[in-house]
Scaffold this motif. Structure first.
Motif, short mmCIF file in Angstrom:
data_model
loop_
_atom_site.label_atom_id
_atom_site.label_comp_id
_atom_site.label_asym_id
_atom_site.label_seq_id
_atom_site.Cartn_x
_atom_site.Cartn_y
_atom_site.Cartn_z
N HIS A 89 0.81 -1.22 0.00
CA HIS A 89 0.00 0.00 0.00
C HIS A 89 0.84 1.27 0.00
CE1 HIS A 89 0.65 -0.77 4.33
NE2 HIS A 89 0.58 0.52 4.48
N THR A 94 1.83 6.68 -1.68
CA THR A 94 0.45 6.75 -2.14
C THR A 94 -0.24 8.00 -1.60
OG1 THR A 94 0.39 4.32 -2.12
CG2 THR A 94 -1.72 5.47 -2.28
N VAL A 118 -9.26 8.85 3.23
CA VAL A 118 -8.94 7.42 3.08
C VAL A 118 -9.82 6.80 1.99
CG1 VAL A 118 -9.00 5.17 4.22
CG2 VAL A 118 -8.02 7.15 5.40
N ASN A 119 -11.09 7.18 1.95
CA ASN A 119 -11.97 6.68 0.89
C ASN A 119 -11.47 7.13 -0.48
OD1 ASN A 119 -13.75 5.37 2.61
ND2 ASN A 119 -15.08 7.15 2.84
N TRP A 122 -8.61 4.91 -1.52
CA TRP A 122 -9.11 3.62 -2.01
C TRP A 122 -9.64 3.76 -3.44
CZ3 TRP A 122 -8.10 -1.04 -0.49
CH2 TRP A 122 -7.81 -1.31 0.85
N GLN A 123 -10.31 4.85 -3.74
CA GLN A 123 -10.80 5.09 -5.10
C GLN A 123 -9.63 5.20 -6.07
OE1 GLN A 123 -13.29 8.60 -4.99
NE2 GLN A 123 -14.58 7.77 -3.35
N LYS A 125 -6.68 3.89 -5.71
CA LYS A 125 -6.07 2.57 -5.82
C LYS A 125 -6.83 1.70 -6.81
CE LYS A 125 -5.47 -1.91 -4.37
NZ LYS A 125 -6.35 -3.06 -4.62
N GLU A 126 -8.15 1.75 -6.77
CA GLU A 126 -8.95 0.93 -7.67
C GLU A 126 -8.75 1.32 -9.13
OE1 GLU A 126 -10.64 -1.80 -6.82
OE2 GLU A 126 -9.74 -1.42 -4.86
N ASP A 153 -5.56 -5.47 2.35
CA ASP A 153 -6.75 -6.31 2.27
C ASP A 153 -7.27 -6.59 3.68
OD1 ASP A 153 -6.58 -6.51 -0.44
OD2 ASP A 153 -5.54 -8.43 -0.45
N ASP A 154 -8.56 -6.84 3.79
CA ASP A 154 -9.15 -7.10 5.11
C ASP A 154 -8.44 -8.25 5.82
OD1 ASP A 154 -10.96 -5.10 4.73
OD2 ASP A 154 -12.62 -6.40 4.13
N SER A 157 -5.06 -7.14 6.99
CA SER A 157 -5.20 -6.11 8.03
C SER A 157 -5.48 -6.74 9.39
CB SER A 157 -6.31 -5.13 7.66
OG SER A 157 -5.96 -4.40 6.50
N TRP A 420 -3.00 7.26 5.57
CA TRP A 420 -3.15 6.07 4.72
C TRP A 420 -2.23 4.98 5.27
CZ3 TRP A 420 -5.96 3.32 1.70
CH2 TRP A 420 -5.41 2.39 0.81
#
Length: 926
Positions: A89, A94, A118-119, A122-123, A125-126, A153-154, A157, A420
């Motif tokens: 990550h 990032t 943070v959201n 993630w956007q 990253k996708e 990943d969950d 994490s 992050w």
């Protein structure tokens, strides 16, 4: 898929198709074996996870080429092979990327707030985060894409949180205020390893600090006058006679009373850190802004006064300098010292400046509350694992480097002031300041019962989570309450190998060894027994690959403008050619000078193989038309050849035996260069240049019942050898070999991919030293005759007789293989001489003399010059042999076969010298 191949080899047509096929067919996905018997062979390795922000560079391509060659090789040897891909990550990198994006939109993360920011990451990253893995797929990396991971990943994490909590419970994590490397640009601590030091010309300032009692002053030397605002003492060496009488006195801190503020008085103290030879021998002590000063403060119980904020601006409300950037404050302070007659002098002084790897800004040592891991006992276990040979380094020199660093390692700062990343699972009580570390968010303080709890804002250092990967990617810690042993861990841990660069030896390799040895000792073995350190290590071997430099051996850098983009080279020459270039130059401990000319040469190598396939397919079609039954090889052993098998076929199978053994040894020793050279020489030099030409003598396809058994045997052997050669080459050039292998079987192959077939083994083919020796002699005769014909000016299409003087076995060899000599050397007849041959038409080797019978005008001067040069070389060889054979110490220690070889070589050189001398003397006088 038919035998029909385009006339021209074009990698761009075939590579994308096969890359897509390998991924879509899940060819390299490996299910977890139910049988975890230790006797079953496995080969497991992790891809060093590139940053999610990354794009492929030549270092990545070298690393991935080596890993892919080894994985394909082990897989084809029948081992359960798992190469696990993933991305990191990359907390700092990032966050910087997204913050730049926000800045271009006129906003920033603080305006957005933590959750929204943070959201947003993630956007990002996708959309952009998979670029480097997409490049890997295009380049054909044979990884198990079903096991792809992302370090946030969950599942991972949860494992990261579990590790942190366990270390806290074991008393191995603590929080405290210490000096850290602070990056003012991104406002976070960075590790020592993320700081690059650069020599720069700076200044040393001599400043007068007046004694509080008015009896004089002491002159202090400093390179950072702006930090004097945070001084709490002056230190001198206890043995420095100049200052002994001043120890214990107070001085007035210059400028502390500027702008009406209170004037501070600070003590003069004795400490060994002060060096009499540096500057004036007296140093200012600023514990909050220098690691050495911090240590002095700890020893003497001094206060810590922070005077710079997170952005390296002065933070002293009411001060004249409040809000000034650190270097602007320096200029103003120096100006004010000069105006106050407190600046004694300024001298030039070379400094080692610490720069942030991430942003390039000058690091600011800063006192900060951080989270640390106690490095013991983790380091001791990691040292022991290498000392006892449970982990092996190649090249071995890195074992010593690792050992020295591990024995001088400090506690590891694992917190970063970012948004992050893995947020630290700790909560602060607003009422009693108690810290609660927990797997789930607590609702009340365990000490006072208050409900006002705030989670720690820091995140974990990226290297903390990536240091856990060798066991977390295989499912650790498993289900709640379990012992941590998952089916994947039972099957694949420890991994066999780590291939990586020196630059992350301490960042990542050492972290994995420490954390793996620590946590996995608590996980039982598959049979339920207690795991020992030997099986707790994260990998058995570490191979440190070299750097890829430019053709002039300069390190690649954007500043120099010599960075090579692998995608551009791949587009130009094809992936296989680039891979083979890297492999052909890769050996332990040697950097690679990437030369595009070599890549062009290996593109020609691929083209040569393509044309060989077209020739072979043409012969197969001719045979079928003539009624021959052509069976495709099964990929198994070929050990029994009929007694009447032609020499060239017995030779090529004997060479297959030798080259298989050579490649096996080379890859086991990470000598990619030697393995590539062996397969190159076999495929181009022996198969294409010799065998294909020789089999043309046998491939005469008659029609009907009169089918020649030698022709049938030759064609079957040709097909079998070509197929085996494709399998030999497959790990190095996967695309070309996949295309030709499928074409060979006309789209109906025995497996879905050549990568899933058996790698040729030496035991598959009978060693045939006699045939190899005989063919070597014939090759030498053919090449000698070719060279002599060229010198004599024999027209290329014109045949000529030869005379041969040699021992009986060489005569017999030439006599029974006249067709071979006629085909490859344009020899019309072979005569035999009883006496040695000489003259301008003759050439001599250790095994024979040969003359091409052809009249031409002799260039006596050129011939004399040639023979004189040859004599010079032979005389040097004789002198070297005599030195070695006359060295009693060498002769006493050298093995018998070495001595015998030297004596044989000396005798042959002496014979050739005599023949060359005779030839020179026989020339007419010019």
């Amino acid at each position: 898929m038919s035998h029909e191949l385009p006339k021209a080899y074009d990698p761009s047509i075939i590579e994308e198709r096969w890359a897509r096929y390998w991924v879509e067919e899940h060819l390299f996905d490996t299910s977890t074996p139910k049988d975890t018997d230790e006797s079953s062979k496995k080969f497991t390795l992790l891809l060093p996870p590139p940053n999610v922000t990354g794009r492929l560079h030549m270092g990545h391509m070298l690393n991935q080429t080596e890993m892919d060659i080894l994985t394909r090789w082990h897989r084809m040897r029948g081992e359960t092979s798992v190469w696990v891909p993933g991305t990191d990550h990359a907390g700092i990198a990032t966050q910087m990327m997204v913050e730049r994006q926000l800045a271009s939109e006129g906003t920033n993360r603080r305006e957005l707030g933590r959750e929204a920011f943070v959201n947003r990451v993630w956007q990002w990253k996708e959309i952009y985060g998979g670029a480097i893995l997409d490049q890997m797929k295009r380049l054909g990396a044979s990884v198990d894409w079903s096991r792809e991971y992302f370090t946030m990943d969950d599942r991972l994490s949860i494992a990261v949180k579990e590790c942190f909590v366990r270390l806290w419970e074991q008393g191995l994590i603590y929080r405290g205020a210490y000096i850290v490397n602070w990056d003012p640009a991104i406002q976070t601590a960075v590790s020592d390893l993320e700081v690059e030091h650069e020599e720069r010309l700076g200044k040393i300032y001599h400043i007068r600090y007046p004694l509080a009692d008015g009896t004089g002053s002491i002159v202090v030397a400093t390179t950072r006058p702006e930090t004097m605002l945070g001084d709490v003492a002056v230190a001198v060496n206890p043995t420095d006679e100049r200052y002994i009488a001043l120890i214990g006195k107070l001085v007035k801190l210059p400028l502390s009373g500027v702008n009406g503020g209170p004037e501070r008085e600070i003590p003069i103290l004795a400490d060994d850190w002060a060096k009499p030879e540096f500057g004036t021998g007296a140093v200012k002590v600023t514990p909050a802004h220098d690691p050495n000063d911090f240590a002095i403060g700890q020893r003497h119980g001094l206060p810590n006064l922070s005077i710079l904020d997170e952005t390296a601006h002065v933070a002293l409300p009411g001060s004249l300098y409040d809000g000034m950037e650190r270097y602007a404050a320096r200029e103003k302070i120096v100006e004010d010292l000069r105006a106050s007659d407190l600046l004694v002098e300024i001298k030039d002084h070379t400094l080692s400046i610490g720069l942030s790897q991430r942003t390039g800004v000058v690091i600011e040592p800063r006192l900060s509350q951080q989270w640390f891991i106690k490095i013991q006992p983790l380091a001791d276990k990691a040292i022991e694992a290498v000392d006892k040979g449970y982990i092996r380094f190649t090249p071995d020199q890195y074992r010593k480097t690792y050992d020295e660093w591990m024995k001088n390692i400090h506690d590891w700062c694992i917190s970063r002031q970012l948004w992050w990343g893995h947020r630290i699972p700790a909560w602060h009580c607003a009422k009693c300041a108690e810290i609660t570390v927990a797997r789930e968010a607590p609702t009340t303080c365990g000490k006072c019962g208050a409900k006002e709890l705030t989670q720690e804002t820091d995140v974990l250092d990226t290297w903390f989570s990536s240091g856990l990967l060798p066991f977390t990617v295989f499912g650790w810690p498993g289900a709640e309450g379990a012992d941590g042993l998952t089916p994947d861990l039972a099957a694949f841990y420890p991994t066999e190998l780590l291939v990586t660069g020196f630059d992350i030896l301490f960042f990542w390799v050492a972290r994995m060894i420490m954390l793996g040895c620590h946590f996995m000792l608590d996980v039982p073995m598959p049979d339920g027994s207690k795991r020992t350190l030997k099986d707790a290590v994260p990998f058995r071997e570490v191979y440190i690959h070299a750097l890829v430099r430019d053709a002039e051996r300069q390190k690649m850098s954007k500043t120099k403008g010599n960075v090579i983009d692998p995608i551009e080279i791949v587009t130009k020459y094809g992936t296989d050619a680039v891979r083979f270039t890297l492999a052909s130059m890769a050996s332990p401990g040697t950097d690679i000078a990437f030369n595009e000319g070599r890549t062009e040469g290996y593109r020609a190598f691929a083209n040569k193989i393509w044309n060989a396939a077209r020739f072979l397919f043409m012969q197969i079609d001719r045979a079928k038309e003539a009624g021959y039954k052509v069976s495709m090889p099964s990929g198994g052993a070929i050990s029994d050849l009929p007694a009447d098998t032609p020499l060239e076929t017995r030779w090529i199978f004997g060479r297959l035996n030798a080259v298989c053994e050579e490649i096996e040894r080379a890859l086991a020793d990470y000598r990619f260069d030697e393995a590539a050279a062996a397969v190159y020489q076999f495929f181009w030099g022996e198969f294409c240049d010799w065998y294909l030409e020789l089999v043309k003598l046998r491939l005469e396809f008659g029609e009907g019942a009169e089918q020649n058994p030698t022709t049938a045997l030759t064609l079957a052997s040709l097909v079998a050898v070509f197929e085996a050669a494709l399998r030999l080459l497959s790990p190095f050039m996967p695309f070309l070999t996949e295309e030709l292998w499928h074409a060979l079987y006309e789209g109906n192959p025995p497996a879905k991919s050549i990568a899933l077939t058996r790698y040729p083994q030496a035991s598959d083919y009978t060693a045939d030293d006699a045939s190899v020796a005989a063919m070597t002699t014939l090759q030498e005769l053919i090449t000698t005759v070719r060279a002599l014909r060229k010198e004599l000016g024999v027209p290329e299409k014109e045949s000529a007789p030869i005379q041969l003087h040699a021992e009986n076995h060489v005569r017999a060899l030439a006599n029974t293989n006249r067709d071979m000599l006629a085909k490859l050397a344009r020899v019309s007849d072979v005569g035999f001489a009883n006496d040695p041959l000489s003259g301008s038409n003759a050439r001599s080797t250790a095994g024979f003399d040969v003359t091409v019978i052809y009249e031409r005008q002799i260039d006596v001067v050129a011939e004399r010059e040639r023979l004189t040069k040859e004599l010079g070389k032979l005389e040097k060889g004789l002198a070297a042999a005599e030195r070695q054979l006359g060295n009693e110490a060498f002769m006493a220690k050298a093995p018998a076969h070495i001595v015998e070889g030297l004596r044989k070589q000396a005798a042959e050189t002496k014979m050739l010298h005599e023949k060359a001398t005779a030839a020179l003397n026989a020339l007419p006088v010019a």
